[in-house]
Design a protein around this motif. Sequence first.
Motif, PDB file in Angstrom:
ATOM      1  N   SER A 268      -8.902   1.163  -2.186  1.00 19.19           N
ATOM      2  CA  SER A 268      -7.849   2.158  -2.308  1.00 19.19           C
ATOM      3  C   SER A 268      -8.435   3.421  -2.925  1.00 19.19           C
ATOM      4  O   SER A 268      -9.220   3.342  -3.873  1.00 19.19           O
TER       5      SER A 268
ATOM      6  N   SER B 224      -5.993   0.450  -7.592  1.00 13.35           N
ATOM      7  CA  SER B 224      -5.763  -0.878  -7.021  1.00 13.35           C
ATOM      8  C   SER B 224      -5.454  -1.829  -8.167  1.00 13.35           C
ATOM      9  O   SER B 224      -6.267  -1.997  -9.081  1.00 13.35           O
TER      10      SER B 224
ATOM     11  N   LYS C 195       0.823  -1.196   0.000  1.00 15.24           N
ATOM     12  CA  LYS C 195       0.000   0.000   0.000  1.00 15.24           C
ATOM     13  C   LYS C 195       0.862   1.253   0.000  1.00 15.24           C
ATOM     14  O   LYS C 195       1.740   1.415   0.837  1.00 15.24           O
TER      15      LYS C 195
ATOM     16  N   ALA D 117     -11.475   0.553  -6.077  1.00 10.89           N
ATOM     17  CA  ALA D 117     -10.668   1.770  -6.025  1.00 10.89           C
ATOM     18  C   ALA D 117     -11.511   2.988  -6.358  1.00 10.89           C
ATOM     19  O   ALA D 117     -12.626   2.873  -6.896  1.00 10.89           O
TER      20      ALA D 117
ATOM     21  N   GLU E 174      -2.421   0.726  -4.377  1.00 11.84           N
ATOM     22  CA  GLU E 174      -1.925  -0.549  -3.861  1.00 11.84           C
ATOM     23  C   GLU E 174      -1.736  -1.522  -5.000  1.00 11.84           C
ATOM     24  O   GLU E 174      -2.302  -1.352  -6.082  1.00 11.84           O
TER      25      GLU E 174
END
Length: 382
Positions: free
Chosen positions: A131, A135, A99, A160, A104
């Motif tokens: 995220s 992501s 992360k 995300a 991430e």
Amino acid sequence: MKRLRTLLCVMLTYMLWMGIAAANPARQALAQGPDPFSNDGSVVGSVVEPESTAYDVWVGGKRVTSANAKNVLGNGKVSYNASTNTLTLKNAKIKGSHKGTDAEAGIAFFTNTSPTIIVKGTNSITIGGYSSYGSYGIYAATGTLTIAGSGKLTTTGGRAGNYSAGIYVPRLALKGSVRVTSRGSTTTHQGYTQAGLPETGSFGVIAPNGISMSGSAQLVASGKLAAYWRAPSAKYGSGYSSLVKAGSNSKSISVSSTNPSSRVYTQYRYVKISNRSKKPAKMKITSVSLIDGGLKLRWKTLSSNCTGYQLQLSKSSSFPSGKSTWKYSTSNKSVSGATLTNLSESTRYYMRIRGINKAGSKTVYGPWSATKSAVTLGGAAG
């Protein structure tokens, strides 16, 4: 006298201890402090290892180092070769992610050289949670990510705010007989557009500098948009097929949908990729009208698995090959009709239409529609 005997006894004891210590190096070493080595060089105590080298590679949220490179996750399924920047997966199920501030990745390469992933057996990368920005199942900061081997890999981006992608790299190359399934998940800003093209959303693969394939490698990419790359020029047409090469397996990849319209971002192409070309559905001619010197046709367009249409016109209901049957094609699936002119007067013509799904160099045809017929108008009365 009593004190003298006590003093002699103490001195004798000390001399005896020193004699034993001199005769026994191991005991002498213990008297001097811990010594990790015996006379034969074997370790008999703990040794402080030199500090390990940390690499700019993360797997499942764990950083790869020189200490764990041979067995990154401790289960014998992931290893890393720093000299070649190669990560090997063997029946690995990778969960979790590295992360950053707002993004991430299940596997992340921040190295200066192009990374390689060797795939053996059946492997998967999955990310849970959310995220705020991006992501990705696999992320590489620079170069070309090469995925090779003979195994299978399924990589899925997580939820995300802006971008979710199974693979996000500058350029992607698949080699050997590897089979890769890359998926994007849901995003908060799904559908946001700029200059006519989606700027956020779910992607199977993001590879702005291109995708290439060799051998019998296979790629199945899925998401709101399956793949995203930069075309070699602003011109759209046969050039896009040079970016996607399926090697000896022509069915391993197909381009079935495009959105090339944009004056600002004409160098970008968004396409859907699947492991095979799907056959278009059966079509229907909805009307045939007579006009001076010809016929006017209308048909129901296809919304999916279609890149254009092929129309046949013949004086025979069997549509024989040769000059007696004419073929008209269009690569625009939004076209819903055609006007046919310069036809013979007072003549019955037969017509039928089918869908076309073109994927690179491969074309798949749908079934022919039901045949329609009409007699053209005769000449003017004299």
